[in-house]
Every structure is written in structure tokens, then in C-alpha cells.
Design a protein around this motif. Structure first.
Motif, PDB file in Angstrom:
ATOM      1  N   VAL A   1       0.872  -1.182   0.000  1.00 29.30           N
ATOM      2  CA  VAL A   1       0.000   0.000   0.000  1.00 29.30           C
ATOM      3  C   VAL A   1       0.902   1.223   0.000  1.00 29.30           C
ATOM      4  CG1 VAL A   1      -1.866   1.233   1.160  1.00 29.30           C
ATOM      5  CG2 VAL A   1      -1.742  -1.266   1.312  1.00 29.30           C
ATOM      6  N   GLU A   2       0.872   1.963  -1.086  1.00 32.25           N
ATOM      7  CA  GLU A   2       1.756   3.120  -1.222  1.00 32.25           C
ATOM      8  C   GLU A   2       0.973   4.406  -0.992  1.00 32.25           C
ATOM      9  OE1 GLU A   2       3.469   2.764  -5.093  1.00 32.25           O
ATOM     10  OE2 GLU A   2       4.888   1.203  -4.474  1.00 32.25           O
ATOM     11  N   ASN A   3       1.622   5.376  -0.379  1.00 32.86           N
ATOM     12  CA  ASN A   3       1.008   6.691  -0.240  1.00 32.86           C
ATOM     13  C   ASN A   3       2.102   7.747  -0.198  1.00 32.86           C
ATOM     14  OD1 ASN A   3       1.458   7.497   2.836  1.00 32.86           O
ATOM     15  ND2 ASN A   3       0.868   5.323   2.809  1.00 32.86           N
ATOM     16  N   HIS A   4       1.825   8.839  -0.866  1.00 35.06           N
ATOM     17  CA  HIS A   4       2.770   9.958  -0.929  1.00 35.06           C
ATOM     18  C   HIS A   4       1.982  11.248  -0.866  1.00 35.06           C
ATOM     19  CE1 HIS A   4       6.247  12.377  -1.930  1.00 35.06           C
ATOM     20  NE2 HIS A   4       5.564  12.938  -2.908  1.00 35.06           N
ATOM     21  N   ARG A   5       2.327  12.096   0.092  1.00 38.03           N
ATOM     22  CA  ARG A   5       1.632  13.366   0.289  1.00 38.03           C
ATOM     23  C   ARG A   5       2.594  14.513   0.053  1.00 38.03           C
ATOM     24  NH1 ARG A   5      -1.717  15.177   5.760  1.00 38.03           N
ATOM     25  NH2 ARG A   5      -1.975  17.383   5.219  1.00 38.03           N
ATOM     26  N   GLU A   6       2.105  15.530  -0.671  1.00 40.10           N
ATOM     27  CA  GLU A   6       2.942  16.694  -0.926  1.00 40.10           C
ATOM     28  C   GLU A   6       2.086  17.933  -1.106  1.00 40.10           C
ATOM     29  OE1 GLU A   6       4.891  16.898  -4.778  1.00 40.10           O
ATOM     30  OE2 GLU A   6       3.602  15.283  -5.518  1.00 40.10           O
TER      31      GLU A   6
ATOM     32  N   LEU B   1      -1.787  17.272  -2.089  1.00 42.06           N
ATOM     33  CA  LEU B   1      -1.977  16.155  -3.010  1.00 42.06           C
ATOM     34  C   LEU B   1      -1.575  14.854  -2.327  1.00 42.06           C
ATOM     35  CD1 LEU B   1      -2.608  15.369  -6.041  1.00 42.06           C
ATOM     36  CD2 LEU B   1      -0.125  15.455  -6.380  1.00 42.06           C
ATOM     37  N   LEU B   2      -2.453  13.864  -2.394  1.00 34.72           N
ATOM     38  CA  LEU B   2      -2.172  12.549  -1.824  1.00 34.72           C
ATOM     39  C   LEU B   2      -2.319  11.503  -2.924  1.00 34.72           C
ATOM     40  CD1 LEU B   2      -1.583  10.775   0.666  1.00 34.72           C
ATOM     41  CD2 LEU B   2      -4.050  10.672   1.065  1.00 34.72           C
ATOM     42  N   SER B   3      -1.238  10.782  -3.203  1.00 35.83           N
ATOM     43  CA  SER B   3      -1.234   9.721  -4.209  1.00 35.83           C
ATOM     44  C   SER B   3      -1.107   8.378  -3.503  1.00 35.83           C
ATOM     45  CB  SER B   3      -0.061   9.903  -5.187  1.00 35.83           C
ATOM     46  OG  SER B   3      -0.128  11.158  -5.832  1.00 35.83           O
ATOM     47  N   THR B   4      -2.037   7.473  -3.763  1.00 37.93           N
ATOM     48  CA  THR B   4      -2.072   6.198  -3.054  1.00 37.93           C
ATOM     49  C   THR B   4      -2.360   5.053  -4.030  1.00 37.93           C
ATOM     50  OG1 THR B   4      -4.454   6.314  -2.607  1.00 37.93           O
ATOM     51  CG2 THR B   4      -2.984   7.339  -1.002  1.00 37.93           C
ATOM     52  N   SER B   5      -2.050   3.834  -3.609  1.00 37.59           N
ATOM     53  CA  SER B   5      -2.388   2.654  -4.396  1.00 37.59           C
ATOM     54  C   SER B   5      -2.356   1.424  -3.497  1.00 37.59           C
ATOM     55  CB  SER B   5      -1.425   2.471  -5.570  1.00 37.59           C
ATOM     56  OG  SER B   5      -0.117   2.181  -5.104  1.00 37.59           O
ATOM     57  N   HIS B   6      -3.044   0.360  -3.921  1.00 40.37           N
ATOM     58  CA  HIS B   6      -2.954  -0.917  -3.201  1.00 40.37           C
ATOM     59  C   HIS B   6      -3.074  -2.065  -4.197  1.00 40.37           C
ATOM     60  CE1 HIS B   6      -7.041  -2.669  -3.216  1.00 40.37           C
ATOM     61  NE2 HIS B   6      -7.519  -1.436  -3.127  1.00 40.37           N
ATOM     62  N   ASP B   7      -2.533  -3.218  -3.795  1.00 42.88           N
ATOM     63  CA  ASP B   7      -2.498  -4.397  -4.668  1.00 42.88           C
ATOM     64  C   ASP B   7      -3.432  -5.501  -4.192  1.00 42.88           C
ATOM     65  OD1 ASP B   7      -1.175  -5.170  -2.381  1.00 42.88           O
ATOM     66  OD2 ASP B   7       0.583  -5.994  -3.410  1.00 42.88           O
TER      67      ASP B   7
ATOM     68  N   HIS C   1      -5.468  -0.846  -7.668  1.00 47.04           N
ATOM     69  CA  HIS C   1      -6.301   0.345  -7.505  1.00 47.04           C
ATOM     70  C   HIS C   1      -5.419   1.511  -7.096  1.00 47.04           C
ATOM     71  CE1 HIS C   1      -9.380   2.672  -4.829  1.00 47.04           C
ATOM     72  NE2 HIS C   1      -9.198   3.273  -5.996  1.00 47.04           N
ATOM     73  N   ARG C   2      -5.494   2.581  -7.861  1.00 44.42           N
ATOM     74  CA  ARG C   2      -4.755   3.803  -7.551  1.00 44.42           C
ATOM     75  C   ARG C   2      -5.749   4.926  -7.308  1.00 44.42           C
ATOM     76  NH1 ARG C   2      -1.559   7.948 -11.269  1.00 44.42           N
ATOM     77  NH2 ARG C   2      -0.109   8.829  -9.769  1.00 44.42           N
ATOM     78  N   ARG C   3      -5.543   5.694  -6.245  1.00 44.21           N
ATOM     79  CA  ARG C   3      -6.410   6.842  -5.926  1.00 44.21           C
ATOM     80  C   ARG C   3      -5.541   8.061  -5.682  1.00 44.21           C
ATOM     81  NH1 ARG C   3     -11.505   6.573  -1.904  1.00 44.21           N
ATOM     82  NH2 ARG C   3     -12.581   6.582  -3.935  1.00 44.21           N
ATOM     83  N   VAL C   4      -5.864   9.140  -6.388  1.00 42.82           N
ATOM     84  CA  VAL C   4      -5.188  10.419  -6.205  1.00 42.82           C
ATOM     85  C   VAL C   4      -6.234  11.435  -5.776  1.00 42.82           C
ATOM     86  CG1 VAL C   4      -3.807  12.232  -7.283  1.00 42.82           C
ATOM     87  CG2 VAL C   4      -3.493   9.852  -7.982  1.00 42.82           C
ATOM     88  N   VAL C   5      -5.998  12.139  -4.683  1.00 38.93           N
ATOM     89  CA  VAL C   5      -6.925  13.175  -4.219  1.00 38.93           C
ATOM     90  C   VAL C   5      -6.150  14.455  -3.943  1.00 38.93           C
ATOM     91  CG1 VAL C   5      -8.595  11.556  -3.249  1.00 38.93           C
ATOM     92  CG2 VAL C   5      -6.757  12.414  -1.812  1.00 38.93           C
ATOM     93  N   MET C   6      -6.808  15.588  -4.176  1.00 30.82           N
ATOM     94  CA  MET C   6      -6.208  16.888  -3.900  1.00 30.82           C
ATOM     95  C   MET C   6      -7.219  17.768  -3.190  1.00 30.82           C
ATOM     96  SD  MET C   6      -4.254  19.564  -6.451  1.00 30.82           S
ATOM     97  CE  MET C   6      -5.720  19.892  -7.458  1.00 30.82           C
TER      98      MET C   6
END
Length: 252
Positions: free
Chosen positions: A90-95, A102-108, A118-123
């Protein structure tokens, strides 16, 4: 927002398959929720409550992103049903970016069974008045789609206090909060449905509510862009201005 993997099986008896789900509030008003865990007197709801469709996230082929061990009804009641598989990475990166956070996330969690991620990007806008997002179903690196099931659904469960009305173009939903604030949900390229849902976490037992649902086929449409926007005017004025609003660009 849930951006972590499930806990180890030994302590997962009550854990949920809600990876990348989120909840959204405006002041003291709750807007987007997950269905929640019912009280101990409502154990017949627990299996549903733990599944991915009960969360505000993407569900692939109506299948939970975690799998639960099969137990008899009595064992489930006494001990719960541990998670035996689910998201591993489960990846997540906030900037901070020009237009907000901006938060970029994904899970397998769907990779082993379906070959997809599934990848989810929210701002979120700096003043909290706008949340833009994009959900994407993509092939895992080096993987192929497994099986013929390629449908998925994107859900946003709404709090029972929110009055939701689907807009005439079928691409948006107007949300009126208890304090009369107005928010608008919009899916720019996709048809939006309003369906029944249930709020389970209240002390007074299950309560009927609504959910925003977008259904697609990953062979044809791999991503869905959406937004929640707060309005400072009446519902009628919000609807008029919305027709002229342009689709935002996420810094992907």
C-alpha cells in the motif's frame, strides 16, 4: 483516509477491507462516510460492514480487497473472522502543490485474483472548499487481467443527515447539509447513480441513507475523475454555475 495494509491475521478479527476509503466532513457536518461497524446487538450486519462495498472506495467485481477466513456462525460470533489475505503493498505519498495538498495512493489487494491494482489520487484545496480525485484500475507490473470479470464500482456513502439529489444531466449530485451548506459532487465523464445505503455506526441502530455509485468496465474505462465542491450560494445558483465550470487538472 485508510492508506495502510490490513493488520496481521492474529489481530484482524474486526478489521475492515476498506483500503483507500476516506471520510469527508465540513465543519461539524459529516458528508462522505463508511457504513461503520454496528453495535454488538447487531451482529448480523458485521459481515457486510467489513466488506469493501461498505466503504467509500473502489470495489472490483463486487469483491472485497481482503479475504476473510471461513468460520461457522458461532465461531464468527465468538471470535470474529480474521483476514487471511489482502493488500500487501500500500503506497502513499503526500505533498504540497500549487492548488493544495496532493495525496497519491495505491494498493495491490486485487492483484492476486484479478491482476489489477487500484490507484487513488486526491487533492484538497487550501481552504478545504474543494476535493478533487481520480480512481484508476491498472494492470499490475508484468501482470495480465485474470478471468473475464472486469467490472468495478466506485462508491461514496453519504451520512444520513445529508439530503442528496441527482442532477438532471446524471453526472452530478447536489448535497445539502443540515446547516444548509451546499456541496456538489460531479463525475465529469461518467454517469452517476444514487442508491440506498445504510449507516451502521449510530447508537440508535442501522439508519437508511444514500450512496453515490459509478459503475464501469475496466476493459473500456480505466479511470474515473470526480470532485466535491462547496458552494457559498443557494442550490439553484450552484446548479447554474456548475454548468459553466471546467474540469480541473490534477498534477499527476
Amino acid at each position: 483516509m485508510d492508506t495502510g495494509p490490513p493488520p496481521p491475521p492474529g489481530v484482524s478479527q474486526d478489521a475492515h477491507a476498506g483500503c483507500l476509503s476516506f471520510e469527508l466532513s465540513s465543519g461539524t457536518s459529516r458528508i462522505v462516510i463508511n457504513c461503520g461497524m454496528p453495535t454488538t446487538s447487531r451482529d448480523n450486519w458485521r459481515t457486510f460492514a467489513r466488506g469493501t462495498p461498505a466503504h467509500s472506495t473502489l470495489t472490483y467485481h463486487e469483491t472485497s480487497s481482503c479475504q476473510f477466513v471461513e468460520l461457522s456462525a458461532m465461531k464468527k460470533f465468538l471470535h470474529g473472522a480474521p483476514i487471511v489475505s489482502g493488500p500487501v503493498v500500500v503506497e502513499n505519498h503526500r505533498e504540497a502543490v500549487t492548488n493544495g495538498e496532493l495525496l497519491s495512493t495505491s494498493h495491490d489487494g486485487y492483484q492476486a485474483r484479478f491482476g489489477v491494482m487500484h490507484r487513488r489520487v486526491v487533492m484538497m484545496a487550501p481552504d478545504g472548499s474543494r476535493l478533487d480525485g481520480e480512481d484508476t484500475v491498472s494492470l499490475a507490473p508484468g501482470a495480465r487481467i485474470k478471468g473475464s470479470e472486469t467490472d468495478y464500482a466506485l462508491r461514496f456513502h453519504l451520512h444520513p443527515s445529508v439530503k442528496a439529489s441527482r442532477l438532471s444531466d446524471a453526472h452530478g449530485v447536489m448535497l445539502v447539509l443540515p446547516n444548509r451548506d451546499v456541496w456538489t459532487f460531479e463525475a465529469f465523464d461518467d454517469k452517476v447513480e444514487l442508491e440506498d445505503s445504510v449507516f451502521l455506526a449510530g447508537n440508535d441502530g442501522p439508519r437508511r441513507t444514500a450512496q453515490i455509485v459509478i459503475r464501469q468496465d475496466s476493459r473500456h474505462v480505466t479511470s474515473i475523475r470526480w470532485s466535491f465542491v462547496r458552494s457559498a450560494t443557494s442550490p439553484a445558483a450552484t446548479n447554474a454555475r456548475r454548468n459553466a465550470r471546467r474540469e480541473p487538472e490534477l498534477p499527476l
